[in-house]
Design an enzyme around this catalytic site. Structure first.
Site, PDB file in Angstrom:
ATOM      1  N   ASP A  13       0.815  -1.230   0.000  1.00  0.00           N
ATOM      2  CA  ASP A  13       0.000   0.000   0.000  1.00  0.00           C
ATOM      3  C   ASP A  13       0.841   1.269   0.000  1.00  0.00           C
ATOM      4  O   ASP A  13       0.428   2.302   0.525  1.00  0.00           O
ATOM      5  CB  ASP A  13      -0.963   0.028   1.215  1.00  0.00           C
ATOM      6  CG  ASP A  13      -1.754  -1.256   1.318  1.00  0.00           C
ATOM      7  OD1 ASP A  13      -2.263  -1.700   0.285  1.00  0.00           O
ATOM      8  OD2 ASP A  13      -1.838  -1.815   2.430  1.00  0.00           O
ATOM      9  N   LYS A  16       2.261   2.159  -5.080  1.00  0.00           N
ATOM     10  CA  LYS A  16       2.990   1.669  -6.273  1.00  0.00           C
ATOM     11  C   LYS A  16       2.208   1.942  -7.545  1.00  0.00           C
ATOM     12  O   LYS A  16       2.783   2.312  -8.565  1.00  0.00           O
ATOM     13  CB  LYS A  16       3.236   0.152  -6.168  1.00  0.00           C
ATOM     14  CG  LYS A  16       4.206  -0.241  -5.085  1.00  0.00           C
ATOM     15  CD  LYS A  16       4.325  -1.736  -4.971  1.00  0.00           C
ATOM     16  CE  LYS A  16       3.076  -2.431  -4.487  1.00  0.00           C
ATOM     17  NZ  LYS A  16       2.637  -2.128  -3.127  1.00  0.00           N
ATOM     18  N   GLY A  40      -4.380  -4.322  -4.559  1.00  0.00           N
ATOM     19  CA  GLY A  40      -5.353  -3.330  -5.014  1.00  0.00           C
ATOM     20  C   GLY A  40      -4.590  -2.073  -5.340  1.00  0.00           C
ATOM     21  O   GLY A  40      -4.246  -1.302  -4.452  1.00  0.00           O
ATOM     22  N   HIS A  41      -4.245  -1.886  -6.611  1.00  0.00           N
ATOM     23  CA  HIS A  41      -3.467  -0.710  -7.000  1.00  0.00           C
ATOM     24  C   HIS A  41      -4.408   0.404  -7.430  1.00  0.00           C
ATOM     25  O   HIS A  41      -5.147   0.272  -8.393  1.00  0.00           O
ATOM     26  CB  HIS A  41      -2.483  -1.093  -8.118  1.00  0.00           C
ATOM     27  CG  HIS A  41      -1.402  -2.013  -7.637  1.00  0.00           C
ATOM     28  ND1 HIS A  41      -0.463  -2.588  -8.450  1.00  0.00           N
ATOM     29  CD2 HIS A  41      -1.101  -2.436  -6.380  1.00  0.00           C
ATOM     30  CE1 HIS A  41       0.348  -3.342  -7.714  1.00  0.00           C
ATOM     31  NE2 HIS A  41      -0.024  -3.256  -6.470  1.00  0.00           N
ATOM     32  N   GLN A 225       2.045  -5.923  -3.260  1.00  0.00           N
ATOM     33  CA  GLN A 225       2.362  -5.991  -1.816  1.00  0.00           C
ATOM     34  C   GLN A 225       3.688  -5.259  -1.563  1.00  0.00           C
ATOM     35  O   GLN A 225       3.926  -4.254  -2.211  1.00  0.00           O
ATOM     36  CB  GLN A 225       2.415  -7.448  -1.308  1.00  0.00           C
ATOM     37  CG  GLN A 225       1.048  -8.132  -1.245  1.00  0.00           C
ATOM     38  CD  GLN A 225       0.630  -8.722  -2.563  1.00  0.00           C
ATOM     39  OE1 GLN A 225       1.383  -9.395  -3.221  1.00  0.00           O
ATOM     40  NE2 GLN A 225      -0.607  -8.483  -2.962  1.00  0.00           N
TER      41      GLN A 225
HETATM   42  P1  IMP Z   1      -2.633 -12.771   1.703  1.00  0.00           P
HETATM   43  O1  IMP Z   1      -1.723 -12.218   0.675  1.00  0.00           O
HETATM   44  O2  IMP Z   1      -4.094 -12.531   1.415  1.00  0.00           O
HETATM   45  O3  IMP Z   1      -2.342 -14.221   1.999  1.00  0.00           O
HETATM   46  O4  IMP Z   1      -2.364 -11.993   3.093  1.00  0.00           O
HETATM   47  C1  IMP Z   1      -1.143 -12.131   3.823  1.00  0.00           C
HETATM   48  C2  IMP Z   1      -0.733 -10.803   4.447  1.00  0.00           C
HETATM   49  O5  IMP Z   1      -0.379  -9.894   3.419  1.00  0.00           O
HETATM   50  C3  IMP Z   1      -1.845 -10.135   5.256  1.00  0.00           C
HETATM   51  O6  IMP Z   1      -1.235  -9.432   6.327  1.00  0.00           O
HETATM   52  C4  IMP Z   1      -2.431  -9.134   4.288  1.00  0.00           C
HETATM   53  O7  IMP Z   1      -3.054  -8.045   4.932  1.00  0.00           O
HETATM   54  C5  IMP Z   1      -1.168  -8.703   3.542  1.00  0.00           C
HETATM   55  N1  IMP Z   1      -1.458  -8.227   2.194  1.00  0.00           N
HETATM   56  C6  IMP Z   1      -1.782  -8.965   1.106  1.00  0.00           C
HETATM   57  N2  IMP Z   1      -1.954  -8.192   0.024  1.00  0.00           N
HETATM   58  C7  IMP Z   1      -1.720  -6.930   0.433  1.00  0.00           C
HETATM   59  C8  IMP Z   1      -1.696  -5.681  -0.258  1.00  0.00           C
HETATM   60  O8  IMP Z   1      -1.908  -5.574  -1.468  1.00  0.00           O
HETATM   61  N3  IMP Z   1      -1.395  -4.597   0.508  1.00  0.00           N
HETATM   62  C9  IMP Z   1      -1.097  -4.693   1.829  1.00  0.00           C
HETATM   63  N4  IMP Z   1      -1.095  -5.833   2.502  1.00  0.00           N
HETATM   64  C10 IMP Z   1      -1.397  -6.947   1.813  1.00  0.00           C
END
Ligand code: IMP
Length: 430
Positions: A13, A16, A40-41, A225
């Site tokens: 977040d 990017k 989510g960009h 991420q």
């Molecule tokens: P997962 O990717 O859904 O398995 O989540 C694993 C961890 O990564 C959790 O703490 C999520 O909140 C975090 N996470 C996954 N995608 C994002 C993102 O796009 N932005 C911020 N945190 C993320």
């Protein structure tokens, strides 16, 4: 034009999407290399807010090729909805400007079920995932029981594979997670239909990208991420399940490291994190709340409130090291305009000792306290600033201190969500 990786330098977040959108203007191709609909960009253009989950942010720029690499995991339903939403907003998305790797793995209904059921079962020890099936789909990839995009285009072999995998996954769902089993026919028909709908986009993207590089086309590798959520170098186990760091750009696209020239790390002027896991510079109470409200810090995929804290130079130095970051894009500096004092975490205190390196084990990190330097805020609206010279001197001092504390030059500073609210501090590095 060099080939450049844009990577999140914190816990995701960082903004990017808007930085990729900015640089996309100068390259020929934008490729996503890992993650899936958990990303989510957000990009604000012509007064419209667009949130992209799978499709590279380059899709919003005319004449650019967008590629979804083999390292990405695709949820076909969300992918198709994303295409429809983009088209409805007036953007061209077709087989000419969007390509999808036949090697990318597919998120199946059992992946989402397992993700959600496991988190429920883990209770207080949960990871705080996005519930999009990301961990389970990558798990299946490594366990060699995954379904790839290319499989959806071969009904006979897909049928046999799905039957075998589902039998095993249903046992897991029913016996371990105490959930209902899923029906083969329903999934098979739904996914064969998706195969029909997406087949025009599908190709061997590694060959495509390497051929384009041979023709001197420039490529931007868009990370999702952030480095601190990387499965190897993040705050394990509170990470995502892919290589969110710059290394993923190679494994997730089939382009070798010798073809990459530069790594741009995107970092917010403060820090946020969604989900569970250690966060030494987190601020609770009124100031944390003020940062969340001023920065609109709510997840673009899940809507969850983000945890907020001060800029952490310790984790950023680490990110720069493990990702080979050569320059930083600092985002959301404008959000700090509301504070009369701003802190930077420059070291941690662990059991009374000062440490300057980001710990490699979570048990140490969990018990680290932040060591802060405090600087004066500027308390001025930055929305009309177009040049570094017009920034208040306190804001320039803040930028300088971040460069010094992280050891990485800041190239870009963004001062708002829309495309034009950005200043370049150095000559064009591209
Ligand atoms: P997962 O990717 O859904 O398995 O989540 C694993 C961890 O990564 C959790 O703490 C999520 O909140 C975090 N996470 C996954 N995608 C994002 C993102 O796009 N932005 C911020 N945190 C993320």
């Amino acid at each position: 034009m060099p080939n450049i990786v844009v990577v999140g330098a914190q816990w995701g977040d960082e903004g990017k999407g808007r930085i990729v959108d900015l640089i996309a203007e100068k390259v020929d191709v934008v490729v996503r290399y890992q993650g899936g609909s958990n990303a989510g960009h957000t990009i604000v253009t012509n007064g419209q807010t667009i949130i992209l989950h799978h499709i590279p942010s380059g899709i919003l720029r005319e004449g650019k090729l967008s590629v979804i690499g083999n390292g990405v995991v695709i949820d076909p339903q969300i992918f198709l909805e994303e295409i429809e939403r983009l088209r409805a907003a007036g953007y061209k998305v077709d087989e000419e400007n969007l390509k999808l790797s036949d090697r990318a793995h597919v998120v199946m209904p059992y992946h989402k079920q397992v993700d959600i059921a496991r988190e429920e079962k883990m209770g207080r020890n949960r990871i705080g995932t996005t519930g999009r099936g990301i961990g389970p789909v990558y798990e299946d990839k490594v366990a060699r029981r995954g379904i790839k995009v290319g499989d959806l285009l071969h009904p006979e072999s897909f049928s046999a594979r799905l039957r075998a995998v589902l039998e095993e996954r249903n046992l897991y769902l029913t016996r371990v997670l105490q959930k209902e089993p899923l029906e083969f026919e329903k999934i098979f028909e739904e996914y064969i239909r998706y195969g029909e709908q997406i087949k025009g986009f599908v190709t061997d993207t590694s060959k495509l990208l390497n051929d384009l590089i041979d023709k001197r086309k420039s490529i931007l590798f868009e990370g999702a991420q952030g480095a601190l959520l990387d499965v190897d170098f993040g705050t394990y186990p509170y990470v995502t399940s892919s290589s969110a760091g710059s290394g993923g750009a190679c494994t997730g696209t089939g382009v070798g490291p010798t073809k990459i020239d530069m790594v741009l790390g995107v970092a917010k002027a403060y820090t946020t994190r969604v989900g569970e896991g250690p966060f030494p510079s987190e601020i609770s109470g009124e100031i944390g709340e003020k940062l969340r409200e001023s920065g609109g810090e709510y997840g673009s995929t899940t809507g969850r409130p983000r945890r907020c804290g001060w800029f952490d130079a310790v984790s950023l130095r680490y990110s720069a090291r493990v990702n080979g970051i050569t320059a930083i894009a600092l985002t959301k500096l404008d959000v700090l305009s509301k504070f009369n004092k701003i802190k930077i975490c420059t070291a941690y205190k662990y059991r009374g000792e000062i440490i300057k390196d980001f710990p490699s084990h979570i048990e140490i990190l969990k018990n680290c306290l932040p060591v802060y330097e405090e600087i004066d805020g500027w308390e001025k609206d930055l929305s009309d600033v177009k040049d570094i010279k017009d920034l208040p001197y306190q804001a320039r001092a803040y930028i300088d201190r971040i460069q010094e504390a992280t050891g990485v030059p800041i190239w870009i500073v963004s001062l708002g969500a829309s495309r034009e609210k950005v200043i370049f501090l150095k000559d064009n590095l591209l």
